[in-house]
Scaffold this motif. Sequence first.
Motif, PDB file in Angstrom:
ATOM      1  N   TYR A   1       0.856  -1.182   0.000  1.00 21.24           N
ATOM      2  CA  TYR A   1       0.000   0.000   0.000  1.00 21.24           C
ATOM      3  C   TYR A   1       0.888   1.225   0.000  1.00 21.24           C
ATOM      4  O   TYR A   1       1.915   1.258   0.684  1.00 21.24           O
ATOM      5  CB  TYR A   1      -0.900  -0.010   1.240  1.00 21.24           C
ATOM      6  CG  TYR A   1      -1.764   1.207   1.402  1.00 21.24           C
ATOM      7  CD1 TYR A   1      -2.777   1.490   0.504  1.00 21.24           C
ATOM      8  CD2 TYR A   1      -1.575   2.074   2.473  1.00 21.24           C
ATOM      9  CE1 TYR A   1      -3.584   2.609   0.654  1.00 21.24           C
ATOM     10  CE2 TYR A   1      -2.380   3.192   2.636  1.00 21.24           C
ATOM     11  CZ  TYR A   1      -3.377   3.451   1.726  1.00 21.24           C
ATOM     12  OH  TYR A   1      -4.167   4.560   1.879  1.00 21.24           O
ATOM     13  N   SER A   2       0.507   2.231  -0.755  1.00 21.96           N
ATOM     14  CA  SER A   2       1.228   3.487  -0.753  1.00 21.96           C
ATOM     15  C   SER A   2       0.250   4.580  -0.366  1.00 21.96           C
ATOM     16  O   SER A   2      -0.659   4.912  -1.132  1.00 21.96           O
ATOM     17  CB  SER A   2       1.827   3.773  -2.133  1.00 21.96           C
ATOM     18  OG  SER A   2       2.575   4.963  -2.093  1.00 21.96           O
ATOM     19  N   GLY A   3       0.424   5.077   0.830  1.00 18.61           N
ATOM     20  CA  GLY A   3      -0.479   6.101   1.341  1.00 18.61           C
ATOM     21  C   GLY A   3      -0.407   6.126   2.857  1.00 18.61           C
ATOM     22  O   GLY A   3       0.370   5.392   3.478  1.00 18.61           O
ATOM     23  N   VAL A   4      -1.218   6.969   3.440  1.00 18.90           N
ATOM     24  CA  VAL A   4      -1.261   7.090   4.891  1.00 18.90           C
ATOM     25  C   VAL A   4      -2.219   6.037   5.437  1.00 18.90           C
ATOM     26  O   VAL A   4      -3.370   5.970   5.022  1.00 18.90           O
ATOM     27  CB  VAL A   4      -1.720   8.504   5.304  1.00 18.90           C
ATOM     28  CG1 VAL A   4      -1.819   8.616   6.803  1.00 18.90           C
ATOM     29  CG2 VAL A   4      -0.782   9.557   4.742  1.00 18.90           C
ATOM     30  N   LEU A   5      -1.710   5.211   6.346  1.00 21.58           N
ATOM     31  CA  LEU A   5      -2.567   4.194   6.967  1.00 21.58           C
ATOM     32  C   LEU A   5      -3.518   4.854   7.954  1.00 21.58           C
ATOM     33  O   LEU A   5      -3.185   5.894   8.540  1.00 21.58           O
ATOM     34  CB  LEU A   5      -1.710   3.155   7.690  1.00 21.58           C
ATOM     35  CG  LEU A   5      -0.917   2.220   6.792  1.00 21.58           C
ATOM     36  CD1 LEU A   5       0.075   1.405   7.613  1.00 21.58           C
ATOM     37  CD2 LEU A   5      -1.839   1.289   6.027  1.00 21.58           C
ATOM     38  N   PRO A   6      -4.685   4.258   8.165  1.00 22.81           N
ATOM     39  CA  PRO A   6      -5.614   4.819   9.151  1.00 22.81           C
ATOM     40  C   PRO A   6      -4.973   4.882  10.538  1.00 22.81           C
ATOM     41  O   PRO A   6      -4.123   4.057  10.881  1.00 22.81           O
ATOM     42  CB  PRO A   6      -6.783   3.832   9.153  1.00 22.81           C
ATOM     43  CG  PRO A   6      -6.649   3.039   7.910  1.00 22.81           C
ATOM     44  CD  PRO A   6      -5.205   3.049   7.541  1.00 22.81           C
ATOM     45  N   ASP A   7      -5.378   5.861  11.341  1.00 25.67           N
ATOM     46  CA  ASP A   7      -4.825   6.021  12.689  1.00 25.67           C
ATOM     47  C   ASP A   7      -4.984   4.767  13.531  1.00 25.67           C
ATOM     48  O   ASP A   7      -4.149   4.460  14.367  1.00 25.67           O
ATOM     49  CB  ASP A   7      -5.497   7.192  13.417  1.00 25.67           C
ATOM     50  CG  ASP A   7      -5.102   8.534  12.832  1.00 25.67           C
ATOM     51  OD1 ASP A   7      -4.046   8.611  12.165  1.00 25.67           O
ATOM     52  OD2 ASP A   7      -5.851   9.506  13.032  1.00 25.67           O
ATOM     53  N   LEU A   8      -6.059   4.026  13.326  1.00 23.05           N
ATOM     54  CA  LEU A   8      -6.335   2.849  14.147  1.00 23.05           C
ATOM     55  C   LEU A   8      -5.754   1.562  13.570  1.00 23.05           C
ATOM     56  O   LEU A   8      -6.015   0.485  14.102  1.00 23.05           O
ATOM     57  CB  LEU A   8      -7.842   2.697  14.346  1.00 23.05           C
ATOM     58  CG  LEU A   8      -8.488   3.850  15.108  1.00 23.05           C
ATOM     59  CD1 LEU A   8      -9.997   3.698  15.121  1.00 23.05           C
ATOM     60  CD2 LEU A   8      -7.943   3.930  16.526  1.00 23.05           C
ATOM     61  N   PHE A   9      -4.952   1.660  12.521  1.00 21.11           N
ATOM     62  CA  PHE A   9      -4.315   0.477  11.939  1.00 21.11           C
ATOM     63  C   PHE A   9      -3.295  -0.056  12.934  1.00 21.11           C
ATOM     64  O   PHE A   9      -2.408   0.660  13.405  1.00 21.11           O
ATOM     65  CB  PHE A   9      -3.624   0.857  10.626  1.00 21.11           C
ATOM     66  CG  PHE A   9      -2.949  -0.296   9.947  1.00 21.11           C
ATOM     67  CD1 PHE A   9      -3.631  -1.053   9.016  1.00 21.11           C
ATOM     68  CD2 PHE A   9      -1.637  -0.629  10.237  1.00 21.11           C
ATOM     69  CE1 PHE A   9      -3.013  -2.116   8.377  1.00 21.11           C
ATOM     70  CE2 PHE A   9      -1.012  -1.676   9.598  1.00 21.11           C
ATOM     71  CZ  PHE A   9      -1.695  -2.432   8.673  1.00 21.11           C
ATOM     72  N   ARG A  10      -3.407  -1.335  13.290  1.00 20.42           N
ATOM     73  CA  ARG A  10      -2.487  -1.966  14.246  1.00 20.42           C
ATOM     74  C   ARG A  10      -2.244  -3.407  13.835  1.00 20.42           C
ATOM     75  O   ARG A  10      -3.120  -4.064  13.273  1.00 20.42           O
ATOM     76  CB  ARG A  10      -3.082  -2.001  15.654  1.00 20.42           C
ATOM     77  CG  ARG A  10      -3.508  -0.688  16.231  1.00 20.42           C
ATOM     78  CD  ARG A  10      -2.383   0.000  16.976  1.00 20.42           C
ATOM     79  NE  ARG A  10      -2.848   1.170  17.681  1.00 20.42           N
ATOM     80  CZ  ARG A  10      -3.031   2.368  17.144  1.00 20.42           C
ATOM     81  NH1 ARG A  10      -2.813   2.545  15.879  1.00 20.42           N
ATOM     82  NH2 ARG A  10      -3.441   3.380  17.858  1.00 20.42           N
TER      83      ARG A  10
END
Length: 146
Positions: free
Chosen positions: A81-90
């Motif tokens: 993936y190229s982009g900003v991951l969601p804040d809650l991605f864990r």
Amino acid sequence: MLVVGLAVAGVAVAVGLALRAFNDNLLYFYSPSQVAAGEAPPGRKFRLGGLVNEGSLKREPGELAVRFQVTDLKKTMTVTYSGVLPDLFREGQGVIAYGVLAPDGTFRADEVLAKHDEKYMPPEVADALKAQGHPGATSSVANPGG
């Protein structure tokens, strides 16, 4: 009679085109096991869901490109993936990625969705994990008041 026949034929063509467009825009959900079994449509976008493997998240320094693995506890797939991951991605949490299967077998995501609180898991992910025997894989909507 000719006008009625042409009208019926016109409506049939319109319905046929509408159904084809609807089918082309459907987004199907697949677990890594289903993708490995060849159930995912080749060359078409779909949703891949499961748990993010612990320790699998790799970031390139100074870039937005990431790689991680999604598992349903039977099979595992690498996602790029190229982009900003969601804040809650864990790692260890439920995730749904939207994209296409690359020729090398990795899943190239255009969008990554993470669960939004500690009690919620997308229903598709919960069902796929439950089918694989994961304990505690339940889909529920959080109760903000309780």
